[in-house]
Design a protein around this motif. Structure first.
Motif, PDB file in Angstrom:
ATOM      1  N   ASP B 249       0.881  -1.182   0.000  1.00 47.24           N
ATOM      2  CA  ASP B 249       0.000   0.000   0.000  1.00 47.24           C
ATOM      3  C   ASP B 249       0.914   1.227   0.000  1.00 47.24           C
ATOM      4  O   ASP B 249       2.151   1.084  -0.034  1.00 47.24           O
ATOM      5  CB  ASP B 249      -0.981  -0.026   1.180  1.00 47.24           C
ATOM      6  N   ALA B 250       0.355   2.386   0.036  1.00 38.03           N
ATOM      7  CA  ALA B 250       1.188   3.600  -0.060  1.00 38.03           C
ATOM      8  C   ALA B 250       2.206   3.648   1.085  1.00 38.03           C
ATOM      9  O   ALA B 250       3.375   4.011   0.884  1.00 38.03           O
ATOM     10  CB  ALA B 250       0.288   4.839  -0.044  1.00 38.03           C
ATOM     11  N   ASP B 251       1.779   3.245   2.280  1.00 39.10           N
ATOM     12  CA  ASP B 251       2.681   3.313   3.441  1.00 39.10           C
ATOM     13  C   ASP B 251       3.818   2.300   3.347  1.00 39.10           C
ATOM     14  O   ASP B 251       4.966   2.606   3.693  1.00 39.10           O
ATOM     15  CB  ASP B 251       1.893   3.080   4.746  1.00 39.10           C
ATOM     16  N   THR B 252       3.483   1.089   2.917  1.00 41.59           N
ATOM     17  CA  THR B 252       4.545   0.078   2.851  1.00 41.59           C
ATOM     18  C   THR B 252       5.527   0.405   1.732  1.00 41.59           C
ATOM     19  O   THR B 252       6.726   0.131   1.851  1.00 41.59           O
ATOM     20  CB  THR B 252       3.975  -1.340   2.673  1.00 41.59           C
ATOM     21  N   LEU B 253       5.013   0.999   0.657  1.00 39.48           N
ATOM     22  CA  LEU B 253       5.933   1.423  -0.411  1.00 39.48           C
ATOM     23  C   LEU B 253       6.881   2.501   0.104  1.00 39.48           C
ATOM     24  O   LEU B 253       8.078   2.492  -0.196  1.00 39.48           O
ATOM     25  CB  LEU B 253       5.151   1.920  -1.623  1.00 39.48           C
ATOM     26  N   ASP B 254       6.349   3.413   0.909  1.00 36.95           N
ATOM     27  CA  ASP B 254       7.203   4.446   1.528  1.00 36.95           C
ATOM     28  C   ASP B 254       8.260   3.805   2.416  1.00 36.95           C
ATOM     29  O   ASP B 254       9.431   4.202   2.397  1.00 36.95           O
ATOM     30  CB  ASP B 254       6.343   5.371   2.413  1.00 36.95           C
ATOM     31  N   PHE B 255       7.810   2.836   3.197  1.00 43.07           N
ATOM     32  CA  PHE B 255       8.740   2.140   4.092  1.00 43.07           C
ATOM     33  C   PHE B 255       9.852   1.472   3.280  1.00 43.07           C
ATOM     34  O   PHE B 255      11.048   1.602   3.610  1.00 43.07           O
ATOM     35  CB  PHE B 255       7.974   1.110   4.926  1.00 43.07           C
ATOM     36  N   ALA B 256       9.462   0.772   2.212  1.00 43.11           N
ATOM     37  CA  ALA B 256      10.467   0.069   1.397  1.00 43.11           C
ATOM     38  C   ALA B 256      11.456   1.066   0.790  1.00 43.11           C
ATOM     39  O   ALA B 256      12.666   0.800   0.718  1.00 43.11           O
ATOM     40  CB  ALA B 256       9.787  -0.750   0.311  1.00 43.11           C
ATOM     41  N   ARG B 257      10.957   2.215   0.379  1.00 39.45           N
ATOM     42  CA  ARG B 257      11.861   3.264  -0.135  1.00 39.45           C
ATOM     43  C   ARG B 257      12.834   3.707   0.955  1.00 39.45           C
ATOM     44  O   ARG B 257      14.028   3.901   0.715  1.00 39.45           O
ATOM     45  CB  ARG B 257      11.054   4.472  -0.625  1.00 39.45           C
ATOM     46  N   GLY B 258      12.299   3.841   2.160  1.00 37.91           N
ATOM     47  CA  GLY B 258      13.146   4.231   3.297  1.00 37.91           C
ATOM     48  C   GLY B 258      14.235   3.195   3.572  1.00 37.91           C
ATOM     49  O   GLY B 258      15.368   3.543   3.928  1.00 37.91           O
TER      50      GLY B 258
END
Lengths: 357, 357
Positions: B249-258
């Motif tokens: 989801d948008a949050d997990t994609l952000d996390f993976a980018r992090g």
């Protein structure tokens, strides 16, 4: 000797297993009809013990021959109880003048019980054999690997093993397996031919007529087939012989003894021809790169290593003793066209016949 | 982008797989209820492409940062068609002043079809997911391994991957996986703590409340669990984080980018602290012996390597790029009690917590 209720011990060289020596009173399948006379349980027991003694003596003899050409000595790591129960003698030489790392290991398991996995593996290979998890087994083996210091002397690997199962239903089966093969780093045709010719001659002289799948040609092809890295589309070395599932009788036991006494006879002359040849750093690096394939084969495909390490409490140093001493990996290493390295690769990609008949 | 009927290409870092981004119109199982809003096929497609672009950019950025501290350069081996079809860019540095051998590989597969084996593996891990052999998939990954020249600088490994399956029945699922971990040869507590603290902070700051299994502590334990050699009863290194089956989801994609942008931030300070420290031949030899374990793990247990090499026609150099450059094996190597080597082994046998909360 009767197998007793010891725990199953890990045993790398004994994993390969089966075809057979069967007591015909309990077993009436195809396997039996291949037998000559009827073998009895006491025949098997006596032959097992005698073969185990032979292997243990040969270990000493081989170590003696190797130490004769070496500056270094083999360590001696006994474990368990070799003579009456289960145990082994692991002998390893490291940092020698000829052998950079070598091992010659004798193992004898008495009173093991087949794991579910091993029973399944036997059934998959031996339709006639009704073994199941928990069946008693005994096994003994001598196995060797000699990683050479010089890239101009081929690495040598060999083993011989006997595996005997007593099923709960009274069936008894025993099989021989083993072989010997060369892993050269440079293609010296004379060396490889002399090696193969010796095993060819041994096979021709053995009374294996009742075992038509076990002539030199078939065992040479089994060796090429077994030591193959599918991902690399390469065979590991230039082969030798490999046999498995060989029914146990007086003739096959003689043959297996002959295999063991041929090991040093087939390898030491090659060592003596090249041990003093000079080699370059580039040739040594090529050897280290090829050793990467050796380890890949052992960890990815070798049945003995896989089985040995899968065990609950493996003697991991005994299993991994076959690993080369120093190994290199280079990304996208390329050999020059027409070079000696390329010549070797060509043969590894497409095995050649080495015996002129 | 819709997956097309290309042949399945081997892809090491993408094997790990699953839990999900599911179009709820077709999928009503437990997985869905973990989702926030309903994701649509076009959401997945756009996010996949955007994430693939991010990974490709990060590859360049990371190479830039590494070449800044290096005397050697990365080679660039592109294959296939990265932007529109399936392909990758393998970048490898060998013989550097800090990195003895390192790789940073970007891969993007579009229009793959699940092999029976991979579909089975997904089903085994994801009861909700009805994928089967032949289903279309797309996947993209960035994976790294940096084997250091100095035994005083830990080896670094990391990857991030997204895997998206379109079933024939219309179901769509997508998962994120990845992580980063350290394999030190000597136990410098400050280094390991700083590394773990950075990922702990990242996890705390990420909006992962809807994914309760994906906090730092759980992902730290997953890492310890995954990089484990059962036969040695040792963990490979001192861990980091490892996550798998993370719903997209948008949050997990952000996390993976992090996660990706934390890689160099977590490792380069350690490099800078120790790159000029002197080390002995004995310390180097210890590093080579420990690298044997690294290769054992990769060949015996790593899902990516096993899957990569099992493929019919693998890009074997791409798969084996993770192998250390030089490796040593010694039979029965023993460390001195109370030595720095023994101190490391103690932690590898019993992983420790590295973050004081």
């Amino acid at each position: 000797m009767a197998p007793r209720a010891f725990a199953v011990l890990p045993l790398v060289a004994l994993v390969y297993g089966p075809t057979l020596w069967v007591c015909p009173r309990v077993h009436r399948s195809r396997g039996i009809r291949r037998m000559g006379r009827a073998a009895t349980s006491s025949d098997i027991s006596a032959s097992f013990d005698s073969f185990a003694n032979f292997l243990q003596q040969q270990q000493s003899e081989i170590i003696h021959q190797l130490e004769d050409i070496e500056t270094a000595s083999f360590c001696c790591d006994p474990w368990g109880s070799v003579d009456t129960g289960s145990g082994g003698i692991t002998r390893v030489l490291q940092g020698g003048s000829v052998i950079e790392k070598g091992a010659c290991s004798f193992t004898c398991i008495r009173g093991g019980n087949l794991s579910a996995e091993r029973a399944k593996a036997i059934r998959a290979r031996q339709e006639d054999v009704l073994v199941q998890a928990g069946d008693a087994f005994a096994a003994t083996a001598l196995s060797m690997v000699l990683h050479t210091k010089s890239p101009l002397v081929p690495t040598f690997r060999s083993d011989v093993r006997i595996f005997w199962v007593q099923s709960a239903n009274g069936q008894e089966v025993a099989w021989l397996g083993g072989g010997a093969d060369l892993t050269p780093y440079y293609l010296n045709e004379e060396d490889i031919q002399s090696f193969h010719e010796m095993y060819c001659k041994l096979c021709s002289g053995a009374k294996l007529d009742r075992h038509p799948g076990f002539n030199y040609q078939a065992m040479k092809e089994s060796c090429d087939d077994y030591f193959y890295l599918p991902a690399r589309q390469e065979h590991r070395g230039t082969g030798g012989i490999f046999f498995d599932d060989l029914p146990v009788d007086a003739d096959t036991l003689d043959f297996a003894r002959g295999v063991v006494t041929t090991w040093m006879a087939s390898w030491l002359p090659i060592v003596k021809r090249h041990r003093d040849d000079e080699f370059s750093a580039k040739q040594k690096q090529w050897q280290l790169l090829r050793r990467g394939r050796y380890l890949e084969f052992n960890l990815l495909y070798d049945r003995g290593v896989k089985f040995g390490l899968a065990n609950a409490n493996p003697r991991v140093e005994g299993v991994m003793v076959s690993a080369p001493p120093v190994i290199a990996y280079e990304y996208n290493h390329r050999v020059e066209e027409g070079s000696p390295e390329a010549e070797l690769l060509q043969v590894l990609r497409k095995p050649r016949g080495w015996v002129n008949k």
